[in-house]
Scaffold this motif. Structure first.
Motif, short mmCIF file in Angstrom:
data_model
loop_
_atom_site.label_atom_id
_atom_site.label_comp_id
_atom_site.label_asym_id
_atom_site.label_seq_id
_atom_site.Cartn_x
_atom_site.Cartn_y
_atom_site.Cartn_z
N MET A 248 4.07 100.87 58.69
CA MET A 248 2.81 100.99 57.87
C MET A 248 2.43 99.71 57.72
O MET A 248 1.04 99.46 57.57
N ASN A 249 2.95 98.56 57.58
CA ASN A 249 2.44 97.19 57.20
C ASN A 249 1.67 96.83 58.51
O ASN A 249 0.58 96.20 58.22
N THR A 250 2.11 97.02 59.56
CA THR A 250 1.43 96.99 60.88
C THR A 250 -0.14 97.45 60.86
O THR A 250 -0.94 97.04 61.26
N ILE A 251 0.03 98.76 60.68
CA ILE A 251 -0.97 99.59 60.75
C ILE A 251 -2.03 99.34 59.63
O ILE A 251 -3.23 98.85 60.07
N GLU A 252 -1.82 98.91 58.27
CA GLU A 252 -2.62 98.62 57.41
C GLU A 252 -3.19 97.18 57.71
O GLU A 252 -4.29 97.18 57.38
N LYS B 188 -6.51 105.15 57.21
CA LYS B 188 -6.18 105.09 55.73
C LYS B 188 -4.74 105.84 55.39
O LYS B 188 -4.91 107.17 55.74
N PRO B 189 -3.80 105.23 55.01
CA PRO B 189 -2.42 105.60 54.80
C PRO B 189 -2.75 106.72 53.46
O PRO B 189 -3.32 106.30 52.61
N VAL B 190 -2.15 107.79 53.51
CA VAL B 190 -2.03 108.90 52.34
C VAL B 190 -0.37 109.03 52.27
O VAL B 190 0.11 109.63 53.12
N TYR B 191 0.15 108.42 51.13
CA TYR B 191 1.43 108.49 50.83
C TYR B 191 1.73 109.89 50.22
O TYR B 191 1.05 110.29 49.12
N TYR C 82 -6.91 109.81 58.31
CA TYR C 82 -5.85 109.72 57.31
C TYR C 82 -4.63 109.97 57.97
O TYR C 82 -4.36 110.93 58.78
N LEU C 83 -3.67 108.95 57.59
CA LEU C 83 -2.24 108.96 58.20
C LEU C 83 -1.34 109.48 57.02
O LEU C 83 -1.30 108.61 56.07
N PHE D 259 8.42 106.97 50.79
CA PHE D 259 9.43 105.90 51.10
C PHE D 259 9.23 105.16 52.33
O PHE D 259 9.64 104.02 52.54
N ALA D 260 8.04 105.48 52.98
CA ALA D 260 7.57 104.73 54.11
C ALA D 260 6.70 103.52 53.81
O ALA D 260 6.42 102.59 54.54
N LYS D 261 6.27 103.36 52.61
CA LYS D 261 5.54 102.18 51.98
C LYS D 261 6.44 100.99 52.26
O LYS D 261 7.47 100.86 51.74
N GLY D 262 5.54 100.16 52.82
CA GLY D 262 6.52 98.69 52.93
C GLY D 262 7.24 98.53 54.35
O GLY D 262 7.76 97.52 54.68
N SER D 263 7.24 99.76 55.11
CA SER D 263 7.87 99.58 56.24
C SER D 263 7.01 98.72 57.37
O SER D 263 5.82 98.69 57.12
N TYR D 264 7.92 98.41 58.40
CA TYR D 264 7.16 97.98 59.27
C TYR D 264 5.98 98.53 60.00
O TYR D 264 4.89 98.05 60.30
#
Length: 301
Positions: free
Chosen positions: A138-142, A149-152, A125-126, A131-136
């Motif tokens: 997070m997009n790259t990792i996803e 697995k992103p946890v916002y 879990y990351l 506000f990080a959603k959609g950043s370079y």
């Protein structure tokens, strides 16, 4: 008597104002749909990146491996990252989320991203601010590593009445003021309601690395457990993005006050939840948390 009444009334009014402001901030900044994952074990270890973590990893590694492991920011630079295979990783540095492929001055972020993409072959879990959603990053990792697995989470700072703050922390609608990523990580892990949380590598000894040069510029040596001391220089701590002026000593110690006050709030929140929050760092200036030294007989559930 009058002075006591005045102070009590002043404190109550301040808490009321902060509570109302926090409610407005939540309505504007927070998402009501974000949820933290359930804990995987009853005990977790939060690993800060202070130099003393080297001692803890040598002395307490067997114990740490029995717990749910939480790492932060650039821990991935260490060979221990692949050995520990942490279940949880928290990044709160805003610089990560303005980083792009064209950024040239943050090789540390590029290195962390590279390790995440190439080496994380276990479920992890990351945790990152909403506000990080959609950043370079997070997009790259996803797009490139499904093991992560992103946890916002809501990075909304909540102030006000104690009962008010704690209920909203627990609901995941915000956290307390977090001057450091360790404080953010502890807020998140407390809200996941482990039975016990151990903190390692939280030296919080920045004042030992502060210098003032002949031009009255404030310099600091940012030491981490994965650094070699001879390779870490004293660098200016700038107060503006144009790097024209450094922070004053007063500003720097105010920032330190906020960091240590964060640990006092964490202790109160842990007591409210009934979670044992223990500082097992081999060196630490945190006086708000109970200090412990682990023994061979300690065992994690």
């Amino acid at each position: 008597m009058i002075e006591v009444i005045y102070k009590s009334l002043s404190t109550w009014l301040t808490d009321l104002a902060n509570s109302l402001i926090s409610l407005l901030k939540i309505l504007v900044q927070s998402s009501f749909r974000l949820r933290l994952p359930a804990r995987q074990k009853a005990v977790c270890s939060v690993l800060g990146n202070g130099p003393s973590l080297n001692t803890s990893l040598e002395k307490d590694l067997e114990f740490i491996l029995q717990t749910e492991i939480v790492c932060v920011n650039n821990f991935a630079h260490s060979p221990y990252f692949l050995q520990l295979k942490p279940q949880d990783y928290v990044i709160a540095d805003p610089n990560y989320f303005v980083f792009t492929e064209q950024t040239t001055d943050r090789d540390d972020i590029r290195q962390t991203l590279g390790v995440f993409l190439a080496s994380v072959d276990w479920p992890m879990y990351l945790y990152v601010p909403r506000f990080a959603k959609g950043s370079y990053i997070m997009n790259t990792i996803e797009a490139r590593n499904p093991n992560i697995k992103p946890v916002y989470f809501n990075y909304t700072v909540i102030k006000g009445f104690r009962w008010f703050r704690f209920r909203l922390y627990k609901a995941g609608l915000g956290i307390g003021q977090s001057q450091t990523v360790i404080v953010s990580a502890l807020f998140l892990m407390l809200s996941r309601q482990f039975d016990t949380i151990y903190l390692f590598g939280a030296d919080q000894s920045w004042h030992e690395q502060i210098r003032i040069d002949e031009q009255n510029q404030l310099l600091m040596q940012q030491m981490h457990f994965y650094d070699k001391p001879k390779d870490v220089a004293y660098v200016p701590v700038y107060a503006d993005k144009h790097r024209t002026k450094t922070h004053s000593m007063a500003d720097q110690f105010l920032s330190l006050h906020k960091a240590f006050r964060g640990y006092e709030v964490l202790r109160e929140y842990a007591d409210y939840l009934g979670v044992r929050l223990l500082n097992a760092s081999s060196k630490s200036y945190i006086d708000a948390l109970e200090r412990v030294q682990l023994k061979k007989s300690n065992a994690a559930s």
